[in-house]
Write a protein that holds these residues in place. Structure first.
Motif, mmCIF file in Angstrom:
data_model
loop_
_atom_site.group_PDB
_atom_site.id
_atom_site.type_symbol
_atom_site.label_atom_id
_atom_site.label_comp_id
_atom_site.label_asym_id
_atom_site.label_seq_id
_atom_site.Cartn_x
_atom_site.Cartn_y
_atom_site.Cartn_z
ATOM 1 N N ALA A 62 0.838 -1.203 0.000
ATOM 2 C CA ALA A 62 0.000 0.000 0.000
ATOM 3 C C ALA A 62 0.871 1.251 0.000
ATOM 4 O O ALA A 62 0.575 2.227 -0.701
ATOM 5 C CB ALA A 62 -0.942 0.000 1.200
ATOM 6 N N ALA A 63 1.953 1.234 0.763
ATOM 7 C CA ALA A 63 2.865 2.374 0.801
ATOM 8 C C ALA A 63 3.525 2.585 -0.561
ATOM 9 O O ALA A 63 3.696 3.720 -1.007
ATOM 10 C CB ALA A 63 3.926 2.177 1.881
ATOM 11 N N ALA A 64 3.886 1.503 -1.224
ATOM 12 C CA ALA A 64 4.494 1.609 -2.560
ATOM 13 C C ALA A 64 3.508 2.197 -3.560
ATOM 14 O O ALA A 64 3.871 3.051 -4.375
ATOM 15 C CB ALA A 64 4.978 0.238 -3.029
ATOM 16 N N LYS A 65 2.255 1.759 -3.508
ATOM 17 C CA LYS A 65 1.234 2.327 -4.394
ATOM 18 C C LYS A 65 1.071 3.815 -4.141
ATOM 19 O O LYS A 65 0.935 4.611 -5.075
ATOM 20 C CB LYS A 65 -0.104 1.615 -4.189
ATOM 21 N N PHE A 66 1.098 4.191 -2.875
ATOM 22 C CA PHE A 66 0.988 5.604 -2.494
ATOM 23 C C PHE A 66 2.142 6.418 -3.075
ATOM 24 O O PHE A 66 1.919 7.428 -3.742
ATOM 25 C CB PHE A 66 0.965 5.709 -0.966
ATOM 26 N N THR A 67 3.380 5.981 -2.846
ATOM 27 C CA THR A 67 4.520 6.770 -3.316
ATOM 28 C C THR A 67 4.620 6.785 -4.838
ATOM 29 O O THR A 67 4.954 7.810 -5.423
ATOM 30 C CB THR A 67 5.847 6.279 -2.702
ATOM 31 N N LEU A 68 4.302 5.664 -5.474
ATOM 32 C CA LEU A 68 4.337 5.640 -6.939
ATOM 33 C C LEU A 68 3.300 6.580 -7.528
ATOM 34 O O LEU A 68 3.577 7.311 -8.488
ATOM 35 C CB LEU A 68 4.138 4.216 -7.457
ATOM 36 N N THR A 69 2.105 6.568 -6.957
ATOM 37 C CA THR A 69 1.049 7.469 -7.436
ATOM 38 C C THR A 69 1.440 8.917 -7.204
ATOM 39 O O THR A 69 1.308 9.759 -8.105
ATOM 40 C CB THR A 69 -0.292 7.158 -6.740
ATOM 41 N N LEU A 70 1.931 9.211 -6.012
ATOM 42 C CA LEU A 70 2.346 10.572 -5.681
ATOM 43 C C LEU A 70 3.438 11.065 -6.631
ATOM 44 O O LEU A 70 3.345 12.164 -7.183
ATOM 45 C CB LEU A 70 2.827 10.622 -4.230
ATOM 46 N N SER A 72 4.110 9.984 -9.593
ATOM 47 C CA SER A 72 3.651 10.036 -10.987
ATOM 48 C C SER A 72 2.929 11.336 -11.329
ATOM 49 O O SER A 72 2.800 11.681 -12.496
ATOM 50 C CB SER A 72 2.736 8.843 -11.298
ATOM 51 N N LEU A 73 2.486 12.069 -10.311
ATOM 52 C CA LEU A 73 1.806 13.346 -10.559
ATOM 53 C C LEU A 73 2.783 14.438 -11.002
ATOM 54 O O LEU A 73 2.371 15.447 -11.559
ATOM 55 C CB LEU A 73 1.048 13.786 -9.309
ATOM 56 N N GLY A 74 4.079 14.238 -10.726
ATOM 57 C CA GLY A 74 5.103 15.131 -11.248
ATOM 58 C C GLY A 74 5.471 16.341 -10.407
ATOM 59 O O GLY A 74 6.344 17.109 -10.806
ATOM 60 N N ASN A 75 4.846 16.528 -9.257
ATOM 61 C CA ASN A 75 5.157 17.712 -8.440
ATOM 62 C C ASN A 75 6.263 17.487 -7.428
ATOM 63 O O ASN A 75 6.908 18.439 -6.992
ATOM 64 C CB ASN A 75 3.896 18.185 -7.704
ATOM 65 N N VAL A 76 6.465 16.229 -7.047
ATOM 66 C CA VAL A 76 7.487 15.898 -6.048
ATOM 67 C C VAL A 76 8.185 14.602 -6.416
ATOM 68 O O VAL A 76 7.680 13.815 -7.226
ATOM 69 C CB VAL A 76 6.883 15.750 -4.625
ATOM 70 N N ARG A 77 9.323 14.390 -5.793
ATOM 71 C CA ARG A 77 10.046 13.116 -5.813
ATOM 72 C C ARG A 77 10.251 12.741 -4.362
ATOM 73 O O ARG A 77 10.527 13.601 -3.519
ATOM 74 C CB ARG A 77 11.402 13.230 -6.516
ATOM 75 N N THR A 78 10.113 11.454 -4.061
ATOM 76 C CA THR A 78 10.211 11.031 -2.675
ATOM 77 C C THR A 78 11.269 9.956 -2.474
ATOM 78 O O THR A 78 11.555 9.174 -3.379
ATOM 79 C CB THR A 78 8.870 10.456 -2.176
ATOM 80 N N THR A 79 11.813 9.942 -1.288
ATOM 81 C CA THR A 79 12.595 8.833 -0.768
ATOM 82 C C THR A 79 11.843 8.391 0.479
ATOM 83 O O THR A 79 11.645 9.192 1.396
ATOM 84 C CB THR A 79 14.028 9.272 -0.399
ATOM 85 N N THR A 80 11.374 7.151 0.483
ATOM 86 C CA THR A 80 10.526 6.700 1.584
ATOM 87 C C THR A 80 11.233 5.615 2.376
ATOM 88 O O THR A 80 11.807 4.687 1.804
ATOM 89 C CB THR A 80 9.175 6.205 1.049
ATOM 90 N N LEU A 81 11.173 5.757 3.690
ATOM 91 C CA LEU A 81 11.838 4.858 4.616
ATOM 92 C C LEU A 81 10.809 4.133 5.465
ATOM 93 O O LEU A 81 9.858 4.755 5.950
ATOM 94 C CB LEU A 81 12.759 5.655 5.552
ATOM 95 N N ARG A 82 10.981 2.845 5.667
ATOM 96 C CA ARG A 82 10.146 2.096 6.610
ATOM 97 C C ARG A 82 10.708 2.389 7.992
ATOM 98 O O ARG A 82 11.912 2.280 8.222
ATOM 99 C CB ARG A 82 10.216 0.603 6.290
ATOM 100 N N ALA A 83 9.862 2.794 8.907
ATOM 101 C CA ALA A 83 10.296 3.174 10.249
ATOM 102 C C ALA A 83 9.707 2.213 11.281
ATOM 103 O O ALA A 83 8.540 1.827 11.185
ATOM 104 C CB ALA A 83 9.855 4.601 10.561
ATOM 105 N N PHE A 84 10.520 1.842 12.247
ATOM 106 C CA PHE A 84 10.096 0.961 13.318
ATOM 107 C C PHE A 84 10.121 1.730 14.628
ATOM 108 O O PHE A 84 11.151 2.298 14.989
ATOM 109 C CB PHE A 84 11.039 -0.246 13.418
#
Length: 97
Positions: A62-70, A72-84
């Motif tokens: 679900a997180a991957a779908k979120f970041t890929l969709t975000l 793909s809109l072209g306004n931002v680029r993200t680096t996402t970390l899994r946090a414990f």
């Protein structure tokens, strides 16, 4: 729910339309909910990243779908970390051989 931290930078497209960014954040919150998650705290930052955002999703897919969709809109680029959180950190380290 799994916690994720996203380090966000604006693209040229995103910074040109920066005045629309608060409205875009509202849309991002709706996207997270649609995917079963929640966008938590969000901070405007100075330095190597423009925004740091905390989110929770039921799983990494679900997180991957979120970041890929975000992205793909072209306004931002993200680096996402899994946090414990600390309690999980203690369990993980406590279970090491």
């Amino acid at each position: 729910m799994a916690t994720f931290i996203s380090l966000v930078t604006y693209t040229d497209q995103g910074i040109k339309a920066i005045k629309d960014a608060p409205k875009r954040v509202d849309g991002v919150r709706l996207l997270a909910k649609k995917l079963g998650g929640e966008l938590g705290e969000l901070y405007l930052t100075m330095g190597g990243y423009d925004i740091v955002a905390f989110s929770e999703f039921p799983d990494a897919e679900a997180a991957a779908k979120f970041t890929l969709t975000l992205n793909s809109l072209g306004n931002v680029r993200t680096t996402t970390l899994r946090a414990f959180p600390e309690d999980q950190f203690r369990d993980i380290v406590g279970g090491l051989p």
